[in-house]
Design a protein around this motif. Structure first.
Motif, PDB file in Angstrom:
ATOM      1  N   THR A  33       0.832  -1.190   0.000  1.00 37.46           N
ATOM      2  CA  THR A  33       0.000   0.000   0.000  1.00 37.46           C
ATOM      3  C   THR A  33       0.870   1.245   0.000  1.00 37.46           C
ATOM      4  O   THR A  33       1.983   1.232   0.544  1.00 37.46           O
ATOM      5  CB  THR A  33      -0.928   0.034   1.230  1.00 37.46           C
ATOM      6  OG1 THR A  33      -1.657   1.269   1.234  1.00 37.46           O
ATOM      7  CG2 THR A  33      -0.150  -0.059   2.527  1.00 37.46           C
ATOM      8  N   ASP A  34       0.400   2.310  -0.632  1.00 40.27           N
ATOM      9  CA  ASP A  34       1.147   3.569  -0.615  1.00 40.27           C
ATOM     10  C   ASP A  34       0.525   4.562   0.357  1.00 40.27           C
ATOM     11  O   ASP A  34       0.731   5.767   0.248  1.00 40.27           O
ATOM     12  CB  ASP A  34       1.211   4.175  -2.023  1.00 40.27           C
ATOM     13  CG  ASP A  34      -0.149   4.652  -2.529  1.00 40.27           C
ATOM     14  OD1 ASP A  34      -1.172   4.306  -1.909  1.00 40.27           O
ATOM     15  OD2 ASP A  34      -0.176   5.371  -3.547  1.00 40.27           O
ATOM     16  N   ARG A  35      -0.223   4.070   1.321  1.00 37.19           N
ATOM     17  CA  ARG A  35      -0.825   4.978   2.295  1.00 37.19           C
ATOM     18  C   ARG A  35       0.259   5.749   3.038  1.00 37.19           C
ATOM     19  O   ARG A  35       1.279   5.201   3.416  1.00 37.19           O
ATOM     20  CB  ARG A  35      -1.677   4.199   3.311  1.00 37.19           C
ATOM     21  CG  ARG A  35      -2.997   3.707   2.735  1.00 37.19           C
ATOM     22  CD  ARG A  35      -3.799   3.009   3.805  1.00 37.19           C
ATOM     23  NE  ARG A  35      -3.084   1.817   4.277  1.00 37.19           N
ATOM     24  CZ  ARG A  35      -3.378   1.181   5.408  1.00 37.19           C
ATOM     25  NH1 ARG A  35      -4.337   1.631   6.201  1.00 37.19           N
ATOM     26  NH2 ARG A  35      -2.712   0.090   5.756  1.00 37.19           N
ATOM     27  N   HIS A  36      -0.009   7.022   3.290  1.00 36.65           N
ATOM     28  CA  HIS A  36       0.959   7.894   3.951  1.00 36.65           C
ATOM     29  C   HIS A  36       1.280   7.367   5.344  1.00 36.65           C
ATOM     30  O   HIS A  36       0.397   6.949   6.089  1.00 36.65           O
ATOM     31  CB  HIS A  36       0.395   9.312   4.059  1.00 36.65           C
ATOM     32  CG  HIS A  36       1.351  10.297   4.650  1.00 36.65           C
ATOM     33  ND1 HIS A  36       2.591  10.536   4.113  1.00 36.65           N
ATOM     34  CD2 HIS A  36       1.250  11.102   5.734  1.00 36.65           C
ATOM     35  CE1 HIS A  36       3.205  11.458   4.839  1.00 36.65           C
ATOM     36  NE2 HIS A  36       2.410  11.813   5.822  1.00 36.65           N
ATOM     37  N   SER A  77       4.964   8.269  -6.678  1.00 34.30           N
ATOM     38  CA  SER A  77       5.418   8.465  -5.304  1.00 34.30           C
ATOM     39  C   SER A  77       4.297   7.992  -4.383  1.00 34.30           C
ATOM     40  O   SER A  77       3.211   7.642  -4.839  1.00 34.30           O
ATOM     41  CB  SER A  77       5.745   9.942  -5.033  1.00 34.30           C
ATOM     42  OG  SER A  77       4.598  10.750  -5.189  1.00 34.30           O
ATOM     43  N   VAL A  78       4.580   7.971  -3.088  1.00 32.82           N
ATOM     44  CA  VAL A  78       3.533   7.550  -2.158  1.00 32.82           C
ATOM     45  C   VAL A  78       2.549   8.684  -1.936  1.00 32.82           C
ATOM     46  O   VAL A  78       2.860   9.859  -2.138  1.00 32.82           O
ATOM     47  CB  VAL A  78       4.117   7.101  -0.797  1.00 32.82           C
ATOM     48  CG1 VAL A  78       5.004   5.894  -0.966  1.00 32.82           C
ATOM     49  CG2 VAL A  78       4.852   8.240  -0.117  1.00 32.82           C
ATOM     50  N   SER A  79       1.367   8.334  -1.496  1.00 34.43           N
ATOM     51  CA  SER A  79       0.350   9.325  -1.171  1.00 34.43           C
ATOM     52  C   SER A  79       0.872  10.271  -0.095  1.00 34.43           C
ATOM     53  O   SER A  79       1.427   9.837   0.914  1.00 34.43           O
ATOM     54  CB  SER A  79      -0.918   8.622  -0.677  1.00 34.43           C
ATOM     55  OG  SER A  79      -1.879   9.547  -0.253  1.00 34.43           O
ATOM     56  N   GLY A  80       0.727  11.562  -0.316  1.00 34.72           N
ATOM     57  CA  GLY A  80       1.124  12.557   0.667  1.00 34.72           C
ATOM     58  C   GLY A  80       2.543  13.056   0.527  1.00 34.72           C
ATOM     59  O   GLY A  80       2.968  13.911   1.299  1.00 34.72           O
ATOM     60  N   SER A  81       3.307  12.539  -0.440  1.00 33.22           N
ATOM     61  CA  SER A  81       4.686  12.983  -0.619  1.00 33.22           C
ATOM     62  C   SER A  81       4.901  13.501  -2.034  1.00 33.22           C
ATOM     63  O   SER A  81       4.513  12.836  -2.998  1.00 33.22           O
ATOM     64  CB  SER A  81       5.659  11.832  -0.355  1.00 33.22           C
ATOM     65  OG  SER A  81       6.986  12.235  -0.632  1.00 33.22           O
ATOM     66  N   PRO A  82       5.543  14.670  -2.188  1.00 33.36           N
ATOM     67  CA  PRO A  82       5.849  15.167  -3.539  1.00 33.36           C
ATOM     68  C   PRO A  82       6.832  14.269  -4.282  1.00 33.36           C
ATOM     69  O   PRO A  82       6.878  14.286  -5.506  1.00 33.36           O
ATOM     70  CB  PRO A  82       6.458  16.555  -3.279  1.00 33.36           C
ATOM     71  CG  PRO A  82       6.062  16.908  -1.894  1.00 33.36           C
ATOM     72  CD  PRO A  82       5.936  15.619  -1.140  1.00 33.36           C
TER      73      PRO A  82
END
Length: 303
Positions: A33-36, A77-82
């Protein structure tokens, strides 16, 4: 992602590359998962019922249809990261490598691959490794994974738990350097050891010079190497990016990395911003990558 994909496609096209979009529809994929807030790949498993994405695959006119060296970087990228370091830095090196290789008098047998959904479990790279393996063979692969963060202060480089026992020589070299985060880690296997040495030589000759710290993964290519990584977590860290699906198909590969969360405090955070990167050393990483791609040693076999 659509804007990023369009930007990459336009930049590659402007540099003279022929770009193909390869959509995929993956079902029941074991990934992550790419959850923050989730920071270690091994700690965030997920079964994806269905994923739709696309890779970009580019080649130069006249480069032929024979075995090629793949230079790849993931676009997501992951969620929440530029995602400036993870992984816009890798994509930037790929784009500049494209420009450098387009100036060669003869089009080199190099394929550029921009992968989708790395953060979901290397989904795009799995698709690309399978497709490219069927399209005439792959001589080798260079993975650009978080390559733009450098720190010269001592004590800024950390090692994974258990790393010193399994990789004493590389650990000793990091210790002798004061655990400074001023190098690029070049992860390779026996099949890509000569290419790793070539990258290290090219990076040392670049301006500014970038030290290449070689780390040989003792596992064999293919399914057995994958299974060993699942059983031995410190070894599993060495397969945390898009080179792993190529290894798993028996293809010699390198991973170039600044070691991500073992050095960069902004890893997978909202602070992973462009101002944190070292652009002069990124240019040196690019020069070494382009040189290695066009001088990749002949493999015993292609896949």
């Amino acid at each position: 992602m659509q804007r990023a994909e369009a930007y990459v496609r336009d930049e590659l096209t402007a540099a003279g590359w022929l770009v193909e979009r390869h959509p995929f529809d993956a079902r029941w994929q074991i990934g992550s998962t790419d959850r923050h807030g989730h920071r270690a790949l091994a700690l965030k498993p997920r079964l994806h019922q269905r994923l739709r994405g696309a890779n970009l695959i580019a080649s130069l006119p006249g480069s032929g249809d024979g075995p090629a060296v793949v230079v790849g970087a993931h676009l997501d990228s992951v969620s929440g990261s530029p995602g400036a370091d993870d992984n816009a830095s890798g994509v930037a090196v790929l784009l500049e490598t494209a420009r450098l290789l387009s100036e060669a008098p003869v089009a080199p047998p190099v394929v550029l691959a921009v992968f989708d959904m790395e953060e979901l479990g290397l989904i795009g790279a799995r698709q690309a490794a399978r497709e490219l393996g069927r399209r005439g063979g792959v001589r080798g692969m260079i993975c650009l994974e978080s390559v733009g963060y450098f720190v010269d202060d001592p004590g800024t480089q950390r090692l994974p738990a258990g790393f010193e026992r399994i990789f004493p020589e590389t650990s000793a070299e990091a210790r002798a350097g004061g655990y400074r985060g001023d190098f690029t880690l070049v992860v390779h296997r026996r099949s890509s050891a000569e290419a790793a040495e070539e990258w290290k030589r090219a990076a040392a000759a670049a301006s500014p010079a970038v030290p290449g710290l070689l780390l040989r993964d003792p596992r064999p290519d293919g399914l057995l190497g994958l299974l060993i990584g699942l059983a031995v977590p410190p070894a599993g860290h060495l397969g945390r990016s898009d080179h792993a699906p190529f290894w798993n198909r028996g293809i010699p590969a390198l991973m170039l990395t600044d070691t991500a969360n073992f050095r960069n405090p902004h890893y997978h955070r909202s602070t992973d911003l462009p101002r944190t990167l070292d652009y002069e050393r990124l240019a040196a990483v690019t020069a070494a990558t382009a040189a290695t791609a066009i001088s990749w040693p002949d493999a015993r076999r292609t896949v």
